[in-house]
Motif scaffolding. Structure first.
Motif, mmCIF file in Angstrom:
data_model
loop_
_atom_site.group_PDB
_atom_site.id
_atom_site.type_symbol
_atom_site.label_atom_id
_atom_site.label_comp_id
_atom_site.label_asym_id
_atom_site.label_seq_id
_atom_site.Cartn_x
_atom_site.Cartn_y
_atom_site.Cartn_z
ATOM 1 N N ASP A 1 12.909 1.061 5.968
ATOM 2 C CA ASP A 1 13.525 2.450 5.754
ATOM 3 C C ASP A 1 13.647 2.874 4.292
ATOM 4 O O ASP A 1 14.389 3.866 3.776
ATOM 5 C CB ASP A 1 14.973 2.561 6.332
ATOM 6 C CG ASP A 1 14.988 2.426 7.988
ATOM 7 O OD1 ASP A 1 13.881 2.732 8.556
ATOM 8 O OD2 ASP A 1 16.078 1.851 8.384
ATOM 9 N N LYS A 2 12.891 1.948 3.287
ATOM 10 C CA LYS A 2 12.817 2.525 1.926
ATOM 11 C C LYS A 2 11.217 2.892 1.471
ATOM 12 O O LYS A 2 10.536 2.090 2.027
ATOM 13 C CB LYS A 2 13.307 1.404 0.963
ATOM 14 C CG LYS A 2 14.907 1.177 0.842
ATOM 15 C CD LYS A 2 15.287 0.149 0.129
ATOM 16 C CE LYS A 2 16.840 0.079 0.243
ATOM 17 N NZ LYS A 2 17.266 -1.094 -0.587
ATOM 18 N N GLN A 3 11.267 3.911 0.700
ATOM 19 C CA GLN A 3 9.992 4.340 0.174
ATOM 20 C C GLN A 3 9.426 3.291 -0.926
ATOM 21 O O GLN A 3 10.098 3.228 -2.050
ATOM 22 C CB GLN A 3 9.932 5.688 -0.411
ATOM 23 C CG GLN A 3 8.682 6.006 -0.964
ATOM 24 C CD GLN A 3 7.679 6.573 0.214
ATOM 25 O OE1 GLN A 3 7.975 6.623 1.378
ATOM 26 N NE2 GLN A 3 6.477 6.873 -0.347
ATOM 27 N N VAL A 4 8.336 2.801 -0.733
ATOM 28 C CA VAL A 4 7.833 1.810 -1.779
ATOM 29 C C VAL A 4 6.850 2.614 -2.644
ATOM 30 O O VAL A 4 5.658 2.870 -1.886
ATOM 31 C CB VAL A 4 7.222 0.410 -1.356
ATOM 32 C CG1 VAL A 4 6.772 -0.385 -2.465
ATOM 33 C CG2 VAL A 4 8.352 -0.230 -0.786
ATOM 34 N N GLU A 5 7.116 2.844 -4.043
ATOM 35 C CA GLU A 5 5.960 3.562 -4.543
ATOM 36 C C GLU A 5 4.702 2.714 -4.947
ATOM 37 O O GLU A 5 4.904 1.497 -5.529
ATOM 38 C CB GLU A 5 6.310 3.879 -5.982
ATOM 39 C CG GLU A 5 7.476 5.013 -5.711
ATOM 40 C CD GLU A 5 6.909 6.403 -5.385
ATOM 41 O OE1 GLU A 5 5.684 6.530 -5.711
ATOM 42 O OE2 GLU A 5 7.761 7.126 -4.546
ATOM 43 N N SER B 1 1.577 4.609 -1.311
ATOM 44 C CA SER B 1 2.962 4.345 -1.076
ATOM 45 C C SER B 1 3.262 4.078 0.434
ATOM 46 O O SER B 1 2.722 4.793 1.210
ATOM 47 C CB SER B 1 3.749 5.552 -1.540
ATOM 48 O OG SER B 1 3.746 5.735 -2.923
ATOM 49 N N TYR B 2 4.289 3.238 0.707
ATOM 50 C CA TYR B 2 4.556 3.035 1.985
ATOM 51 C C TYR B 2 6.077 2.842 2.296
ATOM 52 O O TYR B 2 6.972 2.552 1.373
ATOM 53 C CB TYR B 2 3.715 1.735 2.467
ATOM 54 C CG TYR B 2 3.872 0.530 1.639
ATOM 55 C CD1 TYR B 2 4.892 -0.615 2.127
ATOM 56 C CD2 TYR B 2 3.140 0.372 0.373
ATOM 57 C CE1 TYR B 2 5.549 -1.508 1.176
ATOM 58 C CE2 TYR B 2 3.577 -0.853 -0.208
ATOM 59 C CZ TYR B 2 4.606 -1.800 0.060
ATOM 60 O OH TYR B 2 4.744 -2.962 -0.672
ATOM 61 N N MET B 3 6.508 2.644 3.640
ATOM 62 C CA MET B 3 7.911 2.486 3.809
ATOM 63 C C MET B 3 8.085 0.923 4.175
ATOM 64 O O MET B 3 7.360 0.471 4.907
ATOM 65 C CB MET B 3 8.245 3.208 5.096
ATOM 66 C CG MET B 3 8.134 4.728 4.947
ATOM 67 S SD MET B 3 9.259 5.593 3.690
ATOM 68 C CE MET B 3 10.883 5.117 4.608
ATOM 69 N N LEU B 4 9.159 0.509 3.694
ATOM 70 C CA LEU B 4 9.742 -1.030 4.090
ATOM 71 C C LEU B 4 11.335 -0.984 3.989
ATOM 72 O O LEU B 4 11.872 -0.741 2.987
ATOM 73 C CB LEU B 4 9.197 -1.887 2.732
ATOM 74 C CG LEU B 4 9.667 -3.270 2.700
ATOM 75 C CD1 LEU B 4 8.662 -4.002 3.971
ATOM 76 C CD2 LEU B 4 9.244 -3.986 1.739
#
Length: 817
Positions: A744-748, A739-742
């Motif tokens: 300011d949102k967490q991408v599962e 998972s990573y931040m894109l």
């Protein structure tokens, strides 16, 4: 006159109380007189019939004479017992009986028993019974002495000593038939000498009534060798710990308060002819003072038998035999040892030496000529020994004999009816380890016997490698020792049985794990049954290596075992029926008799119709389509040309294929095209080609990128152990959080990786309680399914795994799949 009567009445005393006080006062302080006085009082009280009155007198006497109540009661009980005993032996001979009996004969005893025995030379010795009021008549010319009652459900018997005025002999008679006059008289008449019983049934019953309770109870040793009561039984004695206790003349010995009987040690059978002695084989298991120690024997065995490490394996198998019951407790089986080779190669002399560690030159049981009884009896008669069977040839011995050898691996000899009752059966168990000798290696029934055996091949020596004079001398010295008996050295090893029983299960598991890892680490496959057989030997050597000095190191033994397991496993793998079938197919393809595309084809599919249903695969799979009926005919023709006999029939091959690795199912119809364009639509067998491992097409180069990676994730689902490319492999899946931040949102992004791990010891690290750090070669296969969706399969060939304790982790019920 009235005054006189009143005076007498006033002076009257209770007779019981008066006598009690009188004898106690007269005894005074003398201990013997006091004891006799209490005894007199005890007898006086026991003669009082009324219980209440007797107890009241006892109470009064105890107080007035100052005798302890408990002491008086004990004395009364003793007097009662003595009175009853005297009454039971009291015989009142009628006055009109006027017997004239020989000197020394008790008249009352003769009257009570109804006979008397006389031991007076050959003419007068015998039993005499009354005939009328004055006469006695001789009804036998012998007398008996009760010796033993052998307790058994199947063979209950009584052993008697017979004396006819000249000699004493022992005889055993079936307990039930002892009640028959004809059988009793006949059994005794069979003995040397003219021993005759003239009596009737009534006379015999009188004898049994008197003698019946005087037989000493004992238990027959139905099996020689190790006994469940905790001792090793030779025919002539037993060993408890390291102590040998010899049998007596009757063939009995005491062990922990129980008496055991060995017929072969009894004087009953001492003079039996060898061809008429049912216990002749028992005498081969004979204890004699050890001529050499166990260590000395080991050194001689290794020095004499150098072919194929046979001496070293012979020692290990000797230990397997001595503790086979403990070894069977692991897998419910015990390995066999097969020594094979041409005539004159030395295999029989080797087997003879291993057998002679237990027996004094016991001949082998011939598998071809022996009767069913002799075969089954040899299997079940001895416990924790090595028993030798010769002429093991799976093409010449009877089928049932071959099956019996196979079954002996699992400890079963045969099942038979018991006691003439068809509803009752008896299973004769194999209680020893089998040593087989023959000229040929057994490969029958897909190596059924071979997988049960430890193999020791023998070869004839060529002229340039003939035995040297020193080798011949060592051999002759060993054989000279064997002729004198070596079984006396067994207690030296048996003393460690308790420790061996406690240690062996754990030590075997440890040895098996080490050996498995060593074999799999070099990328070699193995047959698990074979590995377990050889590990039994390795475990025995490991346990005793610190108790005896072997003429070889444990490391060398284990290395040899490692090589033998690989060699034998490969031999089995290459020679089983299914492997023969595939090898023949490859051969026919290479010679052009089978054509790819027409007899078989290899295609890559994502979904395929199997058994009438559409089956989808997560990724493209190479599938082998096989026209079995057509190919089987060509296989049979080729097999017959090369071997001179038929191959495996179609139904059996079908069974093998449907249970084989890589089998997918059947296709009802598929198109096959020859190189000439001929098309055939027919059914076929489907296999996962990559899993099947049969080279029916050229391997294509793999352009997929492989990257050495380290991943951290958690275990997903259940792991399992399965064979992959011939190796037992840990198969499991892990979930790695990418998972990573894109913005300011967490991408599962959680990905599943399928792991193949050949290090089976890593099984202990697989737990949902920890995060796992996996290092290995990562391969990603990408494809697009029929709906145009891209698919990815991630596979890791693991080289290292570590546990990482983390406070948070992904749980299985949180998985987004």
């Amino acid at each position: 006159m009235p005054e006189l009567l009143e005076g007498i009445e006033s002076e009257k005393q209770d007779a019981v109380m008066y006598k009690a006080r009188y004898v106690i006062e007269k005894a005074g302080s003398d201990p013997d007189k006091y004891a006799n006085a209490v005894r007199i009082i005890g007898f006086m009280l026991t003669n009082i019939g009324n219980v209440v009155k007797r107890e009241k007198y006892a109470e009064l006497i105890s107080k007035q004479c100052k005798i302890k109540s408990s002491l008086l009661k004990k004395q009364m009980a003793a007097c009662t017992e003595e009175t009853e005993r005297e009454d039971s032996t009291k015989t009142n001979v009628p006055d009109d009986v006027q017997w004239s009996l020989p000197r020394g004969v008790n008249v009352e005893e003769a009257y009570r028993n109804g006979f008397y025995a006389l031991e007076k030379g050959a003419e007068h010795t015998g039993y005499y019974f009354p005939s009328g009021l004055k006469e006695w008549q001789q009804q036998s010319n012998f007398v008996i002495k009760p010796m033993l009652h052998v307790v058994s459900k199947q063979d209950n018997k009584r052993i008697l000593e017979i004396y006819n005025g000249i000699s004493r002999q022992l005889v055993d008679i079936d307990s039930r038939l002892m009640l028959s006059v004809d059988h009793f008289a006949g059994s005794i008449y069979q003995l040397p000498g003219n021993n005759i019983f003239f009596g009737t049934k009534q006379h015999l019953m009188k004898l049994l009534k008197v003698y019946g309770e005087h037989f000493e109870v004992c238990y027959e040793l139905k099996t020689l060798g190790w006994q469940e009561e905790g001792f090793f039984a030779y025919h002539n004695g037993i060993v408890i710990g390291k102590e040998f206790i010899s049998m007596d003349e009757r063939g009995t010995v005491d062990a922990d308060g129980r008496k055991y009987y060995s017929p072969s040690a009894s004087s009953i059978y001492a003079n039996a002819r060898k061809d008429d002695d049912e216990y002749a084989n028992d005498r081969y298991l004979h204890y004699g003072e050890p001529l050499i120690t166990f260590e000395q024997w080991c050194k001689r065995i290794v020095a004499v038998y150098t072919e194929s490490n046979s001496g070293m394996f012979g020692i290990a198998f000797m230990l397997i035999g001595l503790f086979q019951d403990i070894i069977r407790s692991i897998d419910k089986n015990c390995p066999l040892l097969s020594a094979y080779g041409e005539k004159g190669s030395g295999k029989s002399k080797f087997a003879e030496s291993i057998s002679n560690a237990f027996f004094n030159e016991l001949p082998p049981c011939n598998l071809f000529h022996s009767t069913d009884f002799a075969f089954a009896n040899r299997l079940s008669r001895y416990s924790n020994c090595v028993v030798w069977f010769d002429e093991f040839n799976d093409t010449t011995i009877r089928e049932e004999r071959f099956e019996a050898v196979k079954a002996s691996y699992d400890g079963i000899a045969r099942e038979r009816g018991r006691g003439g009752n068809k509803n009752k059966t008896e299973i004769l168990s194999v209680k020893s380890a089998l040593l087989l000798t023959g000229q040929y290696l057994s490969t029958k029934d897909d190596n059924a016997a071979l997988t049960r055996c430890i193999i020791v091949p023998f070869k004839k020596r060529a002229d340039d490698t003939a035995f040297k004079q020193e080798e011949i001398k060592q051999y002759e010295e060993l054989k000279a020792l064997e002729s004198k008996g070596l079984s006396g050295m067994l207690p030296e090893v048996l003393q460690y049985r308790t420790a061996f029983r406690k240690t062996y299960p754990m030590l075997f598991a440890e040895t098996f794990s080490e050996m498995r890892e060593k074999i799999t680490s070099v990328g070699t496959s193995f047959n698990e049954r074979v590995l377990r057989n050889y590990c039994a030997m390795a475990t025995c050597i490991k346990f005793f290596s610190d108790k005896f000095s072997f003429p070889f190191s444990t490391e060398y033994f284990n290395t040899t075992v490692h090589s033998e397991v690989i060699r034998l496993s490969a031999l089995i793998s290459e020679s089983d029926s299914l492997a023969d079938f595939w090898n023949t197919i490859v051969y026919l393809m290479e010679t052009g008799e089978i054509e790819e595309g027409f007899h078989f084809k290899v295609e890559t599919h994502v979904n395929v119709n199997i058994d009438g249903q559409e089956r989808k695969f997560p990724q493209p799979v190479k599938i082998l389509f096989l026209r079995l009926t057509t190919i089987h005919k060509l296989y049979m023709e080729s097999f017959r040309r090369q071997n001179g006999k038929n191959g495996v029939n179609l139904k059996t091959i079908e069974l093998y294929l449907t249970t084989a690795r890589g089998y997918l199912g059947r296709s009802k119809s598929s198109s096959y095209v020859s190189k000439h364009g001929d098309r055939q639509i027919t059914s076929g067998f489907l296999f996962n080609y990559d899993v099947l491992g049969v080279p029916l097409e050229m391997e294509k180069s793999d352009t997929t990128e492989r990257v050495l990676s380290t991943l951290t994730g958690v275990l997903f689902g259940q792991y399992r152990i399965q064979h992959v490319s011939g190796k037992p492999t840990l198969c499991y899946e892990i979930v790695v959080d990418h998972s990573y931040m894109l913005l300011d949102k967490q991408v599962e992004d959680k990905r599943i990786y399928k792991c193949y791990d050949v290090n089976l010891d890593n099984e202990a690290k697989l737990s949902t309680m920890y995060s796992l750090q996996i290092t290995g070669e990562l391969k990603e296969n990408k494809w697009t399914d029929g709906a145009g969706i891209e698919k990815v399969k991630r596979i890791v060939q693991v080289t290292e795994i570590n546990k990482i304790i983390s406070e948070t982790g992904i749980r299985e019920n949180e998985m987004p799949f």
